[in-house]
Design an enzyme around this catalytic site. Structure first.
Site, PDB file in Angstrom:
ATOM      1  N   GLY A   1      -8.263 -83.233   7.815  1.00  0.00           N
ATOM      2  CA  GLY A   1      -9.232 -82.238   8.282  1.00  0.00           C
ATOM      3  C   GLY A   1      -9.495 -81.106   7.304  1.00  0.00           C
TER       4      GLY A   1
ATOM      5  CB  SER B   1     -10.527 -85.404   3.885  1.00  0.00           C
ATOM      6  OG  SER B   1     -10.007 -84.268   4.559  1.00  0.00           O
TER       7      SER B   1
ATOM      8  CG  HIS C   1      -2.214 -87.805  14.175  1.00  0.00           C
ATOM      9  ND1 HIS C   1      -2.339 -86.456  13.911  1.00  0.00           N
ATOM     10  CD2 HIS C   1      -3.247 -88.410  13.540  1.00  0.00           C
ATOM     11  CE1 HIS C   1      -3.406 -86.267  13.147  1.00  0.00           C
ATOM     12  NE2 HIS C   1      -3.980 -87.433  12.906  1.00  0.00           N
TER      13      HIS C   1
ATOM     14  CD  GLU D   1      -4.390 -83.437  14.418  1.00  0.00           C
ATOM     15  OE1 GLU D   1      -4.801 -84.057  15.418  1.00  0.00           O
ATOM     16  OE2 GLU D   1      -5.079 -83.279  13.392  1.00  0.00           O
TER      17      GLU D   1
ATOM     18  CD  GLU E   1      -3.578 -89.939   9.303  1.00  0.00           C
ATOM     19  OE1 GLU E   1      -4.790 -90.116   9.225  1.00  0.00           O
ATOM     20  OE2 GLU E   1      -3.042 -89.377  10.267  1.00  0.00           O
TER      21      GLU E   1
ATOM     22  CG  ASN F   1      -7.230 -89.596  16.016  1.00  0.00           C
ATOM     23  OD1 ASN F   1      -7.487 -89.419  17.213  1.00  0.00           O
ATOM     24  ND2 ASN F   1      -6.246 -88.966  15.389  1.00  0.00           N
ATOM     25  CD1 TRP F   2     -13.694 -91.184  17.730  1.00  0.00           C
ATOM     26  CD2 TRP F   2     -14.349 -91.281  19.870  1.00  0.00           C
ATOM     27  NE1 TRP F   2     -14.692 -92.124  17.816  1.00  0.00           N
ATOM     28  CE2 TRP F   2     -15.114 -92.196  19.124  1.00  0.00           C
ATOM     29  CE3 TRP F   2     -14.575 -91.175  21.248  1.00  0.00           C
ATOM     30  CZ2 TRP F   2     -16.103 -92.999  19.713  1.00  0.00           C
ATOM     31  CZ3 TRP F   2     -15.560 -91.973  21.834  1.00  0.00           C
ATOM     32  CH2 TRP F   2     -16.315 -92.869  21.064  1.00  0.00           C
ATOM     33  CE  LYS F   3      -7.739 -85.821  14.220  1.00  0.00           C
ATOM     34  NZ  LYS F   3      -7.366 -84.902  13.145  1.00  0.00           N
TER      35      LYS F   3
HETATM   36  C1  PEP Z   1      -6.601 -87.761  11.063  1.00  0.00           C
HETATM   37  O1  PEP Z   1      -6.535 -86.816  11.841  1.00  0.00           O
HETATM   38  O2  PEP Z   1      -5.885 -88.759  11.199  1.00  0.00           O
HETATM   39  C2  PEP Z   1      -7.523 -87.661   9.959  1.00  0.00           C
HETATM   40  C3  PEP Z   1      -7.404 -88.487   8.951  1.00  0.00           C
HETATM   41  O3  PEP Z   1      -8.480 -86.662  10.058  1.00  0.00           O
HETATM   42  P1  PEP Z   1      -9.641 -86.366   8.998  1.00  0.00           P
HETATM   43  O4  PEP Z   1     -10.289 -87.683   8.650  1.00  0.00           O
HETATM   44  O5  PEP Z   1     -10.551 -85.443   9.695  1.00  0.00           O
HETATM   45  O6  PEP Z   1      -8.973 -85.764   7.808  1.00  0.00           O
END
Ligand code: PEP
Length: 252
Positions: free
Chosen positions: A174, A212, A98, A100, A168, A8-10
């Site tokens: 993050g 992470s 997600h 976010e 998640e 997921n490049w966001k």
């Molecule tokens: C995510 O945003 O779905 C995610 C898992 O981010 P990160 O790997 O940076 O924790």
């Protein structure tokens, strides 16, 4: 069943960097072509960069998709992108719900289910995200929260062909913190049991872990029972780390 490694490049990078990153990912796969036998690689760039990565993805057996879609099929919805538009651009997956989106855009599980229905209608696979906050976990409510999110976010007709679940924990996204293998094992087996009850057919429905994930912890996380892949944010922005997650999981 191949494990799914989803990036997921966001809202990161620019057009040149998107082209460069996908080329580096393709080059890393070429260095180790057998990795494709055990892993499916999915890239979810910003919508606008999907056309720019399409050809290289097709050439190297990488799939791609989007990070969100509209609940609507078409019409006066300024700024929205429909599931069919994603499919028209060659996308085959879409991330939905997600944390976010839930946090910054007030997305509810009910809305996520409607978006998933729209995604399925356009032939996309919906990657539906669920996860508890740190205070939910501190209160011992993680199963209750994730169970309720699953109940409300999965639309009728969800199955292994059209849906992937991403667990998640919000506090792990993050932050550099990851859930322990035991906590991941417990949650994934809880999700697996709930999907069995909730869906007519949940066999082979993939459940990803996200939060992470990086090469250093990939083996432990990806060898945990019922973990069928990873949803990766930060580490998906570096080809070496993104492909390194699969390599590390394979090599142990
Ligand atoms: C995510 O945003 O779905 C995610 C898992 O981010 P990160 O790997 O940076 O924790």
């Amino acid at each position: 069943m191949k494990k799914l490694i989803a990036g997921n490049w966001k809202m990161n990078g620019n057009l040149g960097q998107a082209e460069e990153l996908v080329s580096s990912i393709a080059a890393k796969i070429q260095e180790q072509p057998s990795i494709i036998d055990s892993y499916e690689f999915l890239i979810c760039p910003p919508f606008l960069y999907m056309p720019a990565i399409k050809d290289i993805c097709a050439k190297h057996g990488i799939v791609f998709g989007a990070q969100d879609c509209s609940v609507h099929e078409a019409g006066a919805y300024t700024g929205e992108i429909s599931a069919q538009m994603i499919a028209d651009c060659g996308g085959t997956y879409v991330i939905l719900g997600h944390s976010e989106r839930r946090q910054y855009h007030g997305e509810t599980s009910q809305l996520v289910a409607q978006k998933a229905t729209a995604a399925h209608g356009a032939g996309l696979v919906a990657v539906i995200c669920v996860g508890e906050t740190e205070s939910d976990r501190d209160a011992g409510k993680e199963n209750e929260i994730v169970g309720a999110q699953l109940q409300a976010s999965l639309p009728e007709g969800a199955n292994a062909e059209n849906t992937v679940i991403a667990y998640e924990p919000v506090w792990a996204i993050g932050t550099g913190k990851t859930a322990s293998s035991d906590d991941v094992a417990n949650m994934h087996s809880f999700i697996c049991a709930q999907l069995k009850e909730q869906l007519a057919d949940s066999k082979n429905l993939r459940i990803l872990y996200g939060g992470s994930m990086k090469p250093e912890n990939a083996h432990a996380l990806l060898s945990t029972p019922h973990v069928d892949g990873g949803l990766i944010g930060g580490a998906s922005l570096k080809a070496e780390q993104f492909i390194g997650i699969a390599v590390a999981a394979e090599e142990g």
